[in-house]
Each structure stands twice: as structure tokens, then as C-alpha cells.
Design a protein around this motif. Structure first.
Motif: not given
Length: 374
Positions: A45-47, A52-59, A220-229
Motif C-alpha cells: 500500500e505504501h509503494l 499511483s494514488a491511495g485513498l485514506f479515510d481520515v474521518s 484505475p489509479e486508486v486503491k484504499p490504503i490503511g493507517l499503517g502505510a
């Protein structure tokens, strides 16, 4: 101690809780919420976010609106930033300071014309709200926007993905913001983030969060990414995390956040701890935040001791881990100025095991913000 005191802390679900779980998000407690720490793995997820592009939930972050007569001056009584000189659509990183100049939180403040939009850390938001409210004049209203979700789209291809859904958003540059719509959903979007990459933060109604997340991850560029990354990305970017690298015992000078002290405010004063902070700027602080390149294969973590040749403790690691981008271990620590010189060699101890490290400049990985005129 009563039975009530022994009761576990009730965790809140994020607006996207079910969405995260349906996508394999491994949920962990963080800042009073269930939050996704990873989906397919922190390293991947970090790489992905770096390329590319990561989607983070920071709600979990606190979204606040401050409005009314004298709002800029009221904020300046609490923060060392130039709020009165902030043009509409512009944002500024700043610090909520205690009376002694210690950092109560770091935050982002944006002039939206009709109000100031302030985003504070999730773990401290209730204390922040109470502190700000206590110090506001009656003419200023504080509204906690708890009906909003906040998403961060980060990475070099974030602009490609978002501009497909929000034409015109590519005109924003780093630390600017504006009102847009995403498929009919009203959104406040800033070109900002906490990964060192280009990207955006998107404030939307909580009840529209799933719809917007679906639209974004369909690109296509976007994946969900977690707190760790998110943590390893901000560490590579040399960005401090409140509660770890920043706390009430730490001043802006110690934390190497002098850029948050606006020139006019330094000269005029009027913010908490001004005398102490100016003295530290002139004479030096007792400690300073530095970056460390750590030898060996095992990461050093928060709390590891920094020791001198005689084995005496001279500092502590506040953040540390493996850098996927660099392929080696890195850390941040607070050291006395004499030991914090660039390229100085220091010794760390973690659970009695020694590590060698070299003081290095930060960020560890260069920032890739899109600035005006670039």
C-alpha cells in the motif's frame, strides 16, 4: 475503582466502517474509532501510494468551523500563524499552543471567506474543542462539523483520478482549497495531505462518504490504503505525528517547526509562549527533532534510548520504522544540539540491544507538492 472505570472504551464506527470491512480492511482501535490499518499489506500500500494514488479515510479527524466578528484575531490569540493575512481559499499549517509555548496539537486552518475551517487531530479533538471554546470571545462561534467525513487522496496520480470526477480541481496548488461537487455531492477540497506526496483532502457529508469512495476507487489509479502505510509515508516525509513526535512538553523550536511561526506574529507576539519561543529561537532550544538513518535490519521504535559513549541517555526515539522507499530503517528523535549535528553518529538502545545511527536531514524522501508557478 468502579466497574464503570473498568469498562472498555466504546469505539465509534467511521461513516465508511462497513465499506472498509467489505474490502478486507483489518480494523484496529485508533483515536476512539475502528480504523483500517491495512488491506493487502502495508508495504504494498505504501509503494502504491508513492507511485499511483491511495485513498485514506481520515474521518476521525476533527473538522471545525469558526465564524463571527474578530475570528482571525481570536485564532491568533491561540496560534502563532498569520490568520488575518490568510487570503480566502488559502490554508496554513499551525500549532495550538499552551501558555508555556508547548504544543497542544498541530492543525490546518483555511480561510473560507465566511469562516475559518480548522482540521485537528482525532486523538486530541475533544480537548482541542474545549480549549478553543474556552478562549473564544462571545462574538465567535465554534461549530464541530461532526456530520462530515474526510477523505485523503494521495499520490502522484491523485490529480488524474480526481480531475476526471471534478473538472477544474487540477487548478488548485499546494495549500489552496475551494468548493466543488463530486457527482452532485457538495465537497470542500484542498490540495494538501500528510504523506509528502501531491494529493487532496476532501470534506463531504458523512452520508455521501460511501458514494464518493466508490467513485474514487473505481478510478484505475486508486486503491484504499490503511493507517499503517499512512504512518510510514509521513515518517519518510519527515512529518511529526502528534502524541509521538509532538506533545505539550515540546515547543515549535524544539520540533523544528519554525516555519509555522509567521514573521508578523514573531515580531508582534500575542500568542501563548511567545517570550519562551523567541528566546529559544535566539539562544537555541535544549533539544531538537532530528532524522536518523539506522543501521541493521531491525527497525527501532518509539521509546528507544539514544545514549552517549558512556551509556548515558541523551534522548529518545519518537518515531521509527522501515522505509519501503529507501529500503532501510529510519527514525526521528530529540537530541541535545551538541549531539544533533548533521552526519553525527549516535548509538541507540532498544530492549538492551545496541544500534548505530547517523543524524540526517529530513525529509528522508523528498516532498512532491505541486506549488504555484511550478
Amino acid at each position: 475503582m468502579s466497574e464503570q472505570d473498568d469498562a472498555p472504551i466504546e469505539l465509534e464506527p467511521l461513516p465508511l466502517d462497513a465499506w472498509h470491512r467489505a474490502r478486507g480492511g483489518r480494523m484496529v482501535p485508533f483515536a476512539g474509532y475502528h480504523m483500517p490499518v491495512q488491506y493487502e499489506g502495508v508495504m504494498a500500500e505504501h509503494l502504491w501510494t508513492r507511485s499511483s494514488a491511495g485513498l485514506f479515510d481520515v474521518s476521525h479527524m476533527g473538522q471545525l468551523s469558526l465564524s463571527g466578528e474578530g475570528v482571525a484575531q481570536a485564532l491568533e490569540a491561540l496560534l502563532p500563524g498569520d490568520m488575518a493575512g490568510l487570503a480566502p481559499g488559502r490554508m496554513r499549517y499551525s500549532l495550538l499552543l499552551g501558555e508555556d509555548g508547548g504544543i497542544l496539537d498541530d492543525l490546518m486552518a483555511t480561510n473560507r471567506g465566511e469562516d475559518y475551517y480548522v482540521v485537528v487531530n482525532g486523538a486530541t479533538k475533544w480537548d482541542d474543542i474545549a480549549h478553543i471554546h474556552e478562549h473564544l470571545p462571545e462574538s465567535v462561534t465554534l461549530n464541530h462539523m461532526d456530520d462530515k467525513a474526510l477523505l485523503a487522496l494521495q499520490g502522484p496520480k491523485a490529480v488524474d483520478a480526481l480531475a476526471r470526477l471534478v473538472p477544474g480541481v487540477e487548478s488548485l496548488v499546494f495549500m489552496t482549497a475551494g468548493a466543488f461537487t463530486i457527482d452532485g455531492v457538495e465537497a470542500w477540497i484542498s490540495r494538501s495531505g500528510y504523506t509528502g506526496e501531491d494529493g487532496f483532502e476532501i470534506s463531504i457529508p458523512a452520508d455521501a462518504a460511501e458514494r464518493v469512495a466508490e467513485l474514487l476507487t473505481a478510478q484505475p489509479e486508486v486503491k484504499p490504503i490503511g493507517l499503517g502505510a499512512r504512518d510510514s509515508l509521513r515518517l519518510e516525509a519527515g512529518l511529526p505525528l502528534y502524541g509521538h513526535d509532538l506533545d505539550p512538553a515540546t515547543t515549535p523550536v524544539m520540533a523544528d517547526l519554525g516555519f509555522a511561526l509567521s514573521k508578523r506574529r514573531r515580531e508582534e507576539g500575542g500568542f501563548p509562549g511567545h517570550a519562551r519561543i523567541m528566546a529559544e529561537r535566539a539562544d537555541g532550544a535544549p533539544l531538537k527533532r532530528v532524522g536518523l538513518m539506522v543501521d541493521g535490519r531491525q527497525p527501532v521504535r518509539e521509546g528507544a534510548r539514544v545514549v552517549d559513549k558512556a551509556g548515558r541517555e541523551i534522548g529518545r526515539v519518537t518515531s521509527g520504522g522501515f522505509s519501503p522507499t529507501l529500503g532501510r530503517n529510519i527514525a526521528m528523535a530529540y537530541l541535545p544540539p551538541a549531539q544533533g549535528d548533521l552526519y553525527a553518529e549516535v548509538r541507540l538502545e532498544q530492549r538492551g540491544k545496541p544500534f548505530q545511527a547517523t543524524v540526517t536531514a529530513m525529509p528522508f524522501v523528498p516532498h512532491r507538492y505541486v506549488r504555484k508557478g511550478v
